[in-house]
Design a protein around this motif. Structure first.
Motif, PDB file in Angstrom:
ATOM      1  N   ASN A   1      -4.362   6.525  18.970  1.00 26.74           N
ATOM      2  CA  ASN A   1      -3.206   7.356  18.612  1.00 26.74           C
ATOM      3  C   ASN A   1      -2.379   6.698  17.512  1.00 26.74           C
ATOM      4  O   ASN A   1      -1.932   7.354  16.571  1.00 26.74           O
ATOM      5  N   TRP A   2      -2.190   5.390  17.645  1.00 22.26           N
ATOM      6  CA  TRP A   2      -1.426   4.664  16.622  1.00 22.26           C
ATOM      7  C   TRP A   2      -2.116   4.762  15.271  1.00 22.26           C
ATOM      8  O   TRP A   2      -1.489   5.039  14.254  1.00 22.26           O
ATOM      9  N   MET A   3      -3.424   4.519  15.259  1.00 21.56           N
ATOM     10  CA  MET A   3      -4.168   4.508  14.004  1.00 21.56           C
ATOM     11  C   MET A   3      -4.180   5.891  13.354  1.00 21.56           C
ATOM     12  O   MET A   3      -4.082   6.023  12.121  1.00 21.56           O
ATOM     13  N   LYS A   4      -4.279   6.945  14.158  1.00 20.41           N
ATOM     14  CA  LYS A   4      -4.238   8.306  13.606  1.00 20.41           C
ATOM     15  C   LYS A   4      -2.881   8.582  12.979  1.00 20.41           C
ATOM     16  O   LYS A   4      -2.794   9.148  11.889  1.00 20.41           O
ATOM     17  N   GLU A   5      -1.830   8.188  13.668  1.00 20.54           N
ATOM     18  CA  GLU A   5      -0.486   8.411  13.130  1.00 20.54           C
ATOM     19  C   GLU A   5      -0.261   7.584  11.864  1.00 20.54           C
ATOM     20  O   GLU A   5       0.391   8.033  10.926  1.00 20.54           O
ATOM     21  N   ARG A   6      -0.811   6.371  11.828  1.00 16.60           N
ATOM     22  CA  ARG A   6      -0.660   5.510  10.649  1.00 16.60           C
ATOM     23  C   ARG A   6      -1.265   6.178   9.425  1.00 16.60           C
ATOM     24  O   ARG A   6      -0.696   6.128   8.334  1.00 16.60           O
TER      25      ARG A   6
ATOM     26  N   LYS B   1      -1.418   9.155   8.722  1.00 21.25           N
ATOM     27  CA  LYS B   1      -0.631  10.313   8.282  1.00 21.25           C
ATOM     28  C   LYS B   1       0.586   9.914   7.459  1.00 21.25           C
ATOM     29  O   LYS B   1       1.271  10.774   6.914  1.00 21.25           O
ATOM     30  N   GLN B   2       0.879   8.627   7.384  1.00 23.87           N
ATOM     31  CA  GLN B   2       2.118   8.168   6.744  1.00 23.87           C
ATOM     32  C   GLN B   2       1.988   8.199   5.219  1.00 23.87           C
ATOM     33  O   GLN B   2       1.739   7.175   4.587  1.00 23.87           O
ATOM     34  N   GLU B   3       2.146   9.386   4.656  1.00 19.58           N
ATOM     35  CA  GLU B   3       2.074   9.504   3.202  1.00 19.58           C
ATOM     36  C   GLU B   3       3.300   8.863   2.544  1.00 19.58           C
ATOM     37  O   GLU B   3       3.195   8.058   1.635  1.00 19.58           O
ATOM     38  N   ASN B   4       4.485   9.248   2.985  1.00 18.68           N
ATOM     39  CA  ASN B   4       5.737   8.716   2.426  1.00 18.68           C
ATOM     40  C   ASN B   4       6.313   7.671   3.375  1.00 18.68           C
ATOM     41  O   ASN B   4       7.341   7.889   4.012  1.00 18.68           O
TER      42      ASN B   4
ATOM     43  N   THR C   1      -4.158  -1.436  -4.960  1.00 17.01           N
ATOM     44  CA  THR C   1      -4.688  -0.085  -5.103  1.00 17.01           C
ATOM     45  C   THR C   1      -5.835   0.145  -4.128  1.00 17.01           C
ATOM     46  O   THR C   1      -5.925   1.200  -3.477  1.00 17.01           O
ATOM     47  N   LEU C   2      -6.696  -0.847  -3.979  1.00 17.50           N
ATOM     48  CA  LEU C   2      -7.832  -0.748  -3.063  1.00 17.50           C
ATOM     49  C   LEU C   2      -7.369  -0.600  -1.616  1.00 17.50           C
ATOM     50  O   LEU C   2      -7.791   0.322  -0.897  1.00 17.50           O
ATOM     51  N   ILE C   3      -6.513  -1.502  -1.174  1.00 13.27           N
ATOM     52  CA  ILE C   3      -6.111  -1.507   0.230  1.00 13.27           C
ATOM     53  C   ILE C   3      -5.336  -0.249   0.588  1.00 13.27           C
ATOM     54  O   ILE C   3      -5.592   0.397   1.614  1.00 13.27           O
ATOM     55  N   ARG C   4      -4.393   0.137  -0.265  1.00  9.44           N
ATOM     56  CA  ARG C   4      -3.587   1.310   0.046  1.00  9.44           C
ATOM     57  C   ARG C   4      -4.398   2.595  -0.089  1.00  9.44           C
ATOM     58  O   ARG C   4      -4.096   3.594   0.565  1.00  9.44           O
ATOM     59  N   GLY C   5      -5.453   2.561  -0.911  1.00 11.93           N
ATOM     60  CA  GLY C   5      -6.325   3.725  -1.029  1.00 11.93           C
ATOM     61  C   GLY C   5      -7.273   3.858   0.139  1.00 11.93           C
ATOM     62  O   GLY C   5      -7.508   4.960   0.640  1.00 11.93           O
ATOM     63  N   ARG C   6      -7.816   2.744   0.606  1.00 12.57           N
ATOM     64  CA  ARG C   6      -8.778   2.773   1.721  1.00 12.57           C
ATOM     65  C   ARG C   6      -8.095   2.907   3.069  1.00 12.57           C
ATOM     66  O   ARG C   6      -8.727   3.354   4.036  1.00 12.57           O
ATOM     67  N   ASN C   7      -6.850   2.503   3.154  1.00 11.22           N
ATOM     68  CA  ASN C   7      -6.171   2.437   4.447  1.00 11.22           C
ATOM     69  C   ASN C   7      -4.786   3.064   4.341  1.00 11.22           C
ATOM     70  O   ASN C   7      -3.782   2.373   4.140  1.00 11.22           O
ATOM     71  N   LYS C   8      -4.736   4.385   4.465  1.00 14.01           N
ATOM     72  CA  LYS C   8      -3.476   5.108   4.351  1.00 14.01           C
ATOM     73  C   LYS C   8      -2.496   4.608   5.410  1.00 14.01           C
ATOM     74  O   LYS C   8      -2.840   4.416   6.571  1.00 14.01           O
ATOM     75  N   GLY C   9      -1.254   4.397   4.981  1.00 16.05           N
ATOM     76  CA  GLY C   9      -0.222   3.956   5.912  1.00 16.05           C
ATOM     77  C   GLY C   9      -0.059   2.457   5.983  1.00 16.05           C
ATOM     78  O   GLY C   9       0.929   1.966   6.530  1.00 16.05           O
ATOM     79  N   VAL C  10      -1.032   1.693   5.450  1.00 19.96           N
ATOM     80  CA  VAL C  10      -0.910   0.234   5.422  1.00 19.96           C
ATOM     81  C   VAL C  10       0.024  -0.156   4.277  1.00 19.96           C
ATOM     82  O   VAL C  10      -0.002   0.446   3.205  1.00 19.96           O
ATOM     83  N   VAL C  11       0.863  -1.156   4.507  1.00 16.28           N
ATOM     84  CA  VAL C  11       1.816  -1.576   3.481  1.00 16.28           C
ATOM     85  C   VAL C  11       1.464  -2.974   2.969  1.00 16.28           C
ATOM     86  O   VAL C  11       0.997  -3.830   3.721  1.00 16.28           O
ATOM     87  N   MET C  12       1.697  -3.179   1.685  1.00 14.55           N
ATOM     88  CA  MET C  12       1.547  -4.476   1.038  1.00 14.55           C
ATOM     89  C   MET C  12       2.934  -4.906   0.567  1.00 14.55           C
ATOM     90  O   MET C  12       3.580  -4.200  -0.206  1.00 14.55           O
ATOM     91  N   VAL C  13       3.382  -6.057   1.054  1.00 17.94           N
ATOM     92  CA  VAL C  13       4.758  -6.506   0.824  1.00 17.94           C
ATOM     93  C   VAL C  13       4.735  -7.786  -0.014  1.00 17.94           C
ATOM     94  O   VAL C  13       4.034  -8.740   0.321  1.00 17.94           O
ATOM     95  N   ALA C  14       5.503  -7.795  -1.091  1.00 16.03           N
ATOM     96  CA  ALA C  14       5.551  -8.956  -1.981  1.00 16.03           C
ATOM     97  C   ALA C  14       6.768  -9.810  -1.679  1.00 16.03           C
ATOM     98  O   ALA C  14       7.901  -9.315  -1.717  1.00 16.03           O
ATOM     99  N   GLU C  15       6.533 -11.090  -1.391  1.00 16.65           N
ATOM    100  CA  GLU C  15       7.639 -12.050  -1.382  1.00 16.65           C
ATOM    101  C   GLU C  15       7.743 -12.559  -2.821  1.00 16.65           C
ATOM    102  O   GLU C  15       7.065 -13.506  -3.213  1.00 16.65           O
ATOM    103  N   GLU C  16       8.561 -11.864  -3.605  1.00 16.53           N
ATOM    104  CA  GLU C  16       8.651 -12.144  -5.040  1.00 16.53           C
ATOM    105  C   GLU C  16      10.115 -12.387  -5.381  1.00 16.53           C
ATOM    106  O   GLU C  16      10.960 -11.542  -5.137  1.00 16.53           O
TER     107      GLU C  16
END
Length: 632
Positions: free
Chosen positions: A133-138, A140-143, A352-367
């Motif tokens: 259920n969690w993975m399905k909802e993840r 769906k997280q377009e925005n 681009t690869l990770i966010r394209g292959r895995n919708k809803g996953v976030v990449m966070v920069a400590e910059e």
């Protein structure tokens, strides 16, 4: 046909073998009806490679590996029928000059518990995930940026210590799952961010000097135990972010440094390949096999372990060739600049690869710099991260909060400046582990004044932080007023919750977090002025800030009033946006937070009385260091 095919080698050479961890390393397989383990390692400069381990009594000559030569990329392979899951092993690299290097497997799924440095053969995973259920909802997280995100940063080994002395006092991943989930759910955080999961040799590095990019640290159990922790958190509705460190790696003899006798994973030129300040090696982002190694690691955590996001450490050190270096210690790029163009391309590729292959996953920069468009689209010249840590906000905020209230009037802009650049990136406001170590003091100890004032200051500061646009991150212990600086060697001072001041602070932060999750005005429009409006940003003499957070539909907007001086006002007037009744939902002087109010007026009807340039206003008794949040 062996384990590693010509297609595998082609993809590896193009940095596009995204499941490389299923080929490299040690894998239990059946060959000609016999079960054993395939070992594969990349060591192009080696004269020869042997695999040694418990299956052969660490014999250095009995299991010499075959170099695959069509094409010759320097990959060595061997099938070992005697090898079994659970056994330790290493690669013995014979260098052309006659030397021997005893290396852990860069792609190992598990390592020996430190201080041991060998890799461990792992059976094929059989864990049955329960988080569908969690993975399905993840997915769906377009925005995703319109969703709430309040992150609890956790170092598992020091969050709590096990009452028995076994296993260095560490809770296992499985033991940690329920108690951590209970705490996070009760407090109201939406995510945990786990420090120090990728395997590392030295506890004092907190996991930021990694030797096992494909292995959850064995300090707390097995890979499947780690899966259980993630699965359990997901089932409780908690997202999981992992610290990931592609910026550098340590020089430990068993690790990646000079892996096959020469620089392999690092740049060969020490001016590009070493951090003089940190004493570590820098990955060669121009080498496809190295990029593939890192990309495969990131994808493995996300796709095999169901991680919801990676917080990428030390991004600035990757982007700038002269980061932490003096003149003569670095080499300009082909255009004469200090930008590492290969690292820029790497970020654009992996994000681009990770966010394209895995919708809803976030990449966070400590910059930590003003590098433009960290969260911008690649098509617009950006790096395509989902979020950037707002280090500028953090430094300004702490500089202001540490001041004696008398001097805050001259530093008022430190609290307002971040809004001038808020629209440029998608930010996370952070008060992380880095701010409460190495003589920096805990959050509570940074606050001015006597004990009571310290707690009031901190409540005001946390309220301002939660109301300010941007997602949130708070390091463990700071939500109840940890007094000591954090140390990885001891658990948090949970006994402090027996003290009313600390328990009141914990309750206050808990209510703040639940308000944050409840009201979309707090998170829906973080990156737009449509979601925020100053009521009074210029009341420097009194040290008071007032602002409104707005939802998309205009319902249940929130008015924040934060007083950062010890002066109380019996009838503080604040301008409001409309004539609607304002309901008080958070009052720092409430008795449950240690204040003196047992009964306070809840509903306030605006009067036609000009204030703060507004036609209507409300009057409210504002305590010293007091904060109030109204919904309207």
């Amino acid at each position: 046909m062996g384990n590693f095919s010509e297609l595998d080698m082609y993809l590896f050479g193009q940095a596009t073998h995204y499941d490389i961890y299923k080929k490299m390393g040690a894998h239990v397989q059946t060959k000609d009806g016999i079960e054993g383990v395939y070992f594969d390692v990349w060591a192009p400069h080696a004269a020869a490679v042997a695999v040694i381990g418990e299956f052969n009594g660490w014999n250095e000559t009995s299991h010499m590996m075959e170099r695959l030569v069509e094409p010759d990329m320097g990959i060595y392979e061997l099938f070992v029928p005697e090898a079994k899951p659970g056994q330790l092993y290493k690669f013995l690299i014979y260098t052309p000059d006659g030397g021997k290097l005893y290396k852990a497997d860069p792609y190992a799924a598990m390592a020996e518990v430190r201080p041991g440095t060998a890799s461990r053969i792992v059976a094929p995973f059989s864990y049955a995930w329960q988080d569908d259920n969690w993975m399905k909802e993840r997915r769906k997280q377009e925005n995703f940026w319109e969703q709430p995100m309040s992150i609890y940063e956790v170092h598992p080994g020091s969050w709590k210590k096990h009452p028995t002395a076994e296993n260095d006092g560490f809770y296992s991943y499985r033991q940690l799952a329920e108690s951590l989930a209970d705490y996070v759910c009760d407090m109201g955080y939406t995510h945990v961010e786990l420090m120090g999961i990728s395997e590392y040799p030295y506890d004092g590095s907190w996991g930021y000097q990694v030797t096992g990019y494909y292995a959850p640290t064995s300090r707390y159990g097995s890979p499947e135990d780690f899966m259980y922790l993630i699965d359990y958190l997901h089932q409780r509705g908690i997202g999981v972010i992992l610290d990931w460190v592609p910026a550098h790696f340590p020089k430990d003899a068993h690790g990646l440094a000079d892996f096959d006798g020469q620089p392999l994973y690092e740049y060969a030129d020490p001016r590009k390949g070493e951090h003089p300040e940190w004493g570590t090696k820098i990955f060669d982002y121009g080498k496809n096999e190295v990029k593939n190694f890192l990309i495969g690691s990131a994808l493995m955590w996300i796709e095999q372990y169901h991680i919801d996001g990676l917080r990428v450490d030390a991004v600035a050190s990757m982007l700038y060739l002269d980061y932490g270096k003096e003149p003569g210690q670095w080499v300009p790029n082909q255009f004469g600049g200090n930008e590492n163009l290969e690292a820029v391309e790497f970020f654009r590729h992996i994000n681009t690869l990770i966010r394209g292959r895995n919708k809803g996953v976030v990449m966070v920069a400590e910059e930590s710099t003003a590098w433009p468009k960290v969260t911008g689209d690649v098509e617009d010249g950006g790096l395509n991260f989902s979020y950037k840590w707002n280090m500028g906000w953090m430094h300004d905020f702490l500089d202001y909060m540490k001041l004696d209230p008398y001097f805050r009037k001259d530093n008022h802009s430190k609290m307002t400046f971040a809004m001038s650049y808020n629209e440029y990136e998608r930010y996370i406001l952070v008060l992380s582990h880095d701010e409460v170590v190495h003589l920096k003091c805990s959050m509570l100890s940074k606050m001015p004044g006597l004990e009571g004032d310290k707690f009031k200051n901190l409540k005001a500061g946390y309220t301002f932080m939660m109301g300010h646009p941007g997602k949130k991150l708070l390091f463990m212990g700071q939500d109840f007023g940890q007094i000591q600086e954090w140390s990885e060697e001891r658990e948090l001072d949970w006994y402090l919750l027996d003290n009313p001041n600390h328990s009141h602070l914990s309750t206050f932060v808990k209510d703040l977090l639940h308000i944050y999750k409840k009201y979309p005005a707090m998170y829906e429009q973080d990156v737009s002025w449509a979601g925020f409006e100053w009521i009074n940003a210029n009341d420097s003499y009194r040290g008071i800030f007032s602002f409104v957070r707005k939802s998309k539909n205009g319902k249940n907007d929130l008015l924040f009033v934060c007083n950062f001086t010890p002066v109380a006002y019996d009838d503080y007037r604040v301008g409001v946006l409309n004539q609607r009744k304002h309901k008080l939902i958070l009052n720092s002087e409430d008795a449950k937070y240690g204040g003196t109010d047992t009964k306070r007026q809840v509903s306030y009807t605006p009067k036609r009385q000009e204030c703060d340039g507004r036609e209507y206003s409300i009057g409210y008794p504002l305590p010293a260091y007091g904060v109030a949040v109204f919904v309207f």
